[in-house]
Design an enzyme around this catalytic site. Structure first.
Site, PDB file in Angstrom:
ATOM      1  N   ALA A   1       2.791  -0.290   5.363  1.00  0.00           N
ATOM      2  CA  ALA A   1       2.320  -0.292   6.756  1.00  0.00           C
ATOM      3  C   ALA A   1       1.820  -1.668   7.214  1.00  0.00           C
ATOM      4  O   ALA A   1       1.803  -1.952   8.419  1.00  0.00           O
ATOM      5  CB  ALA A   1       1.232   0.754   6.937  1.00  0.00           C
TER       6      ALA A   1
ATOM      7  N   ASN B   1       8.039  -5.400   0.180  1.00  0.00           N
ATOM      8  CA  ASN B   1       7.816  -4.178   0.953  1.00  0.00           C
ATOM      9  C   ASN B   1       6.306  -4.063   1.121  1.00  0.00           C
ATOM     10  O   ASN B   1       5.602  -3.621   0.206  1.00  0.00           O
ATOM     11  CB  ASN B   1       8.377  -2.943   0.251  1.00  0.00           C
ATOM     12  CG  ASN B   1       8.234  -1.701   1.117  1.00  0.00           C
ATOM     13  OD1 ASN B   1       7.554  -1.727   2.142  1.00  0.00           O
ATOM     14  ND2 ASN B   1       8.878  -0.616   0.713  1.00  0.00           N
TER      15      ASN B   1
ATOM     16  N   TYR C   1      11.722   8.393   1.368  1.00  0.00           N
ATOM     17  CA  TYR C   1      11.486   7.343   0.379  1.00  0.00           C
ATOM     18  C   TYR C   1      12.235   7.525  -0.935  1.00  0.00           C
ATOM     19  O   TYR C   1      12.146   6.667  -1.806  1.00  0.00           O
ATOM     20  CB  TYR C   1       9.975   7.259   0.097  1.00  0.00           C
ATOM     21  CG  TYR C   1       9.150   6.964   1.337  1.00  0.00           C
ATOM     22  CD1 TYR C   1       9.369   5.811   2.077  1.00  0.00           C
ATOM     23  CD2 TYR C   1       8.165   7.840   1.779  1.00  0.00           C
ATOM     24  CE1 TYR C   1       8.627   5.535   3.216  1.00  0.00           C
ATOM     25  CE2 TYR C   1       7.405   7.568   2.919  1.00  0.00           C
ATOM     26  CZ  TYR C   1       7.648   6.416   3.629  1.00  0.00           C
ATOM     27  OH  TYR C   1       6.916   6.142   4.753  1.00  0.00           O
TER      28      TYR C   1
ATOM     29  N   GLU D   1      12.286  -9.139   3.609  1.00  0.00           N
ATOM     30  CA  GLU D   1      11.524  -7.911   3.910  1.00  0.00           C
ATOM     31  C   GLU D   1      12.392  -6.684   3.641  1.00  0.00           C
ATOM     32  O   GLU D   1      13.554  -6.649   4.066  1.00  0.00           O
ATOM     33  CB  GLU D   1      11.106  -7.943   5.383  1.00  0.00           C
ATOM     34  CG  GLU D   1      10.387  -6.678   5.838  1.00  0.00           C
ATOM     35  CD  GLU D   1      10.006  -6.712   7.328  1.00  0.00           C
ATOM     36  OE1 GLU D   1      10.215  -7.750   7.995  1.00  0.00           O
ATOM     37  OE2 GLU D   1       9.507  -5.677   7.816  1.00  0.00           O
TER      38      GLU D   1
ATOM     39  N   ARG E   1      11.929   5.343  13.360  1.00  0.00           N
ATOM     40  CA  ARG E   1      10.777   6.229  13.123  1.00  0.00           C
ATOM     41  C   ARG E   1       9.761   6.063  14.264  1.00  0.00           C
ATOM     42  O   ARG E   1      10.130   5.670  15.356  1.00  0.00           O
ATOM     43  CB  ARG E   1      10.183   5.931  11.742  1.00  0.00           C
ATOM     44  CG  ARG E   1      11.151   6.264  10.596  1.00  0.00           C
ATOM     45  CD  ARG E   1      10.529   6.042   9.231  1.00  0.00           C
ATOM     46  NE  ARG E   1       9.382   6.910   9.009  1.00  0.00           N
ATOM     47  CZ  ARG E   1       8.503   6.751   8.015  1.00  0.00           C
ATOM     48  NH1 ARG E   1       8.676   5.764   7.140  1.00  0.00           N
ATOM     49  NH2 ARG E   1       7.482   7.573   7.866  1.00  0.00           N
TER      50      ARG E   1
ATOM     51  N   ARG F   1       5.480  10.987  -2.329  1.00  0.00           N
ATOM     52  CA  ARG F   1       5.639  10.878  -0.867  1.00  0.00           C
ATOM     53  C   ARG F   1       6.929  11.581  -0.453  1.00  0.00           C
ATOM     54  O   ARG F   1       7.728  11.985  -1.288  1.00  0.00           O
ATOM     55  CB  ARG F   1       5.647   9.411  -0.443  1.00  0.00           C
ATOM     56  CG  ARG F   1       4.330   8.715  -0.696  1.00  0.00           C
ATOM     57  CD  ARG F   1       4.359   7.275  -0.250  1.00  0.00           C
ATOM     58  NE  ARG F   1       4.185   7.109   1.188  1.00  0.00           N
ATOM     59  CZ  ARG F   1       4.148   5.913   1.806  1.00  0.00           C
ATOM     60  NH1 ARG F   1       4.274   4.804   1.093  1.00  0.00           N
ATOM     61  NH2 ARG F   1       3.987   5.829   3.101  1.00  0.00           N
TER      62      ARG F   1
ATOM     63  N   HIS G   1      12.390  -2.171   3.352  1.00  0.00           N
ATOM     64  CA  HIS G   1      11.758  -0.857   3.504  1.00  0.00           C
ATOM     65  C   HIS G   1      12.721   0.190   2.998  1.00  0.00           C
ATOM     66  O   HIS G   1      13.932   0.087   3.219  1.00  0.00           O
ATOM     67  CB  HIS G   1      11.424  -0.564   4.974  1.00  0.00           C
ATOM     68  CG  HIS G   1      10.493  -1.564   5.555  1.00  0.00           C
ATOM     69  ND1 HIS G   1       9.137  -1.497   5.378  1.00  0.00           N
ATOM     70  CD2 HIS G   1      10.727  -2.699   6.263  1.00  0.00           C
ATOM     71  CE1 HIS G   1       8.575  -2.540   5.962  1.00  0.00           C
ATOM     72  NE2 HIS G   1       9.518  -3.291   6.511  1.00  0.00           N
TER      73      HIS G   1
ATOM     74  N   PRO H   1       0.784  -1.233   0.000  1.00  0.00           N
ATOM     75  CA  PRO H   1       0.000   0.000   0.000  1.00  0.00           C
ATOM     76  C   PRO H   1       0.814   1.279   0.000  1.00  0.00           C
ATOM     77  O   PRO H   1       1.779   1.419   0.744  1.00  0.00           O
ATOM     78  CB  PRO H   1      -0.841  -0.100   1.281  1.00  0.00           C
ATOM     79  CG  PRO H   1      -0.214  -1.176   2.085  1.00  0.00           C
ATOM     80  CD  PRO H   1       0.441  -2.114   1.113  1.00  0.00           C
ATOM     81  N   ASN H   2       0.373   2.166  -0.867  1.00  0.00           N
ATOM     82  CA  ASN H   2       0.898   3.536  -0.992  1.00  0.00           C
ATOM     83  C   ASN H   2       2.257   3.625  -1.676  1.00  0.00           C
ATOM     84  O   ASN H   2       2.761   4.722  -1.912  1.00  0.00           O
ATOM     85  CB  ASN H   2       0.945   4.238   0.376  1.00  0.00           C
ATOM     86  CG  ASN H   2      -0.430   4.353   0.984  1.00  0.00           C
ATOM     87  OD1 ASN H   2      -1.331   4.860   0.329  1.00  0.00           O
ATOM     88  ND2 ASN H   2      -0.616   3.854   2.186  1.00  0.00           N
TER      89      ASN H   2
HETATM   90  C1  DQA Z   1       7.728   1.655   4.251  1.00  0.00           C
HETATM   91  C2  DQA Z   1       7.670   1.987   5.746  1.00  0.00           C
HETATM   92  C3  DQA Z   1       6.265   1.818   6.269  1.00  0.00           C
HETATM   93  O1  DQA Z   1       6.223   2.136   7.655  1.00  0.00           O
HETATM   94  C4  DQA Z   1       5.312   2.742   5.542  1.00  0.00           C
HETATM   95  O2  DQA Z   1       4.002   2.522   5.985  1.00  0.00           O
HETATM   96  C5  DQA Z   1       5.410   2.636   4.070  1.00  0.00           C
HETATM   97  C6  DQA Z   1       6.738   2.494   3.457  1.00  0.00           C
HETATM   98  C7  DQA Z   1       9.132   1.929   3.658  1.00  0.00           C
HETATM   99  O3  DQA Z   1       9.408   1.431   2.573  1.00  0.00           O
HETATM  100  O4  DQA Z   1       9.928   2.628   4.278  1.00  0.00           O
HETATM  101  O5  DQA Z   1       4.423   2.759   3.355  1.00  0.00           O
HETATM  102  O6  DQA Z   1       7.438   0.282   4.074  1.00  0.00           O
END
Ligand code: DQA
Length: 141
Positions: free
Chosen positions: A74, A71, A22, A95, A104, A17, A97, A9-10
């Site tokens: 959240a 990734n 990011y 995993e 954070r 963003r 990020h 998501p996102n």
């Molecule tokens: C993320 C970190 C997560 O906490 C966040 O919700 C994201 C991006 C990252 O790639 O740093 O959407 O996964």
């Protein structure tokens, strides 16, 4: 080696963003850079994106590859459904990020996939994925 990169998501909003967290690349630009990097190492990447938890799970259950780089955005902090999927499937999951989730907000420091993933890279923007690709290639050896 075939590696599936899954973004949750996102992450389709990359480029819009916070670039300090990011990076500046859009998701397409990020994926293109990773594909080029992997090709030079003889690896083949495919990509999947979804905002939806169930679709991410279905993609992992159906994955026909030697490793998954995930990734989950959240969801990484609270999705026991994705955690159970990672535990159930045979394909190893790494995993990643972009940001340093460990430095954070408190809710982001919780990692519910921790005990079921084979590797974890964070805080290095695109390099988190690059390191994950290297890690997957090393798994094969
Ligand atoms: C993320 C970190 C997560 O906490 C966040 O919700 C994201 C991006 C990252 O790639 O740093 O959407 O996964």
């Amino acid at each position: 080696m075939n590696i599936l990169i899954i973004n949750g998501p996102n992450l389709n909003l990359l480029g819009k963003r916070d670039s300090n967290l990011y990076g500046k690349d859009t998701l397409d630009e990020l994926n293109a850079k990773l594909a080029k990097y992997a090709t030079n190492l003889g690896a083949n990447l495919s990509f999947y994106f979804s905002n939806c938890e169930g679709e991410l799970i279905t993609a992992m259950q159906q994955a026909d590859c030697q490793a998954i780089i995930l990734n989950a955005g959240a969801y990484s902090h609270y999705s026991y459904a994705i955690r159970d999927c990672i535990e159930a499937i045979k394909v190893p999951v790494v995993e990643v990020h972009l940001s340093n989730i460990l430095a954070r907000e408190e809710f982001r420091q919780k990692r519910v996939f921790q005990d079921v993933v084979v590797g974890f890279f964070c805080g290095e923007q695109i390099n988190s994925y690059v390191k994950a690709i290297d890690f997957c290639l090393a798994l094969k050896k």
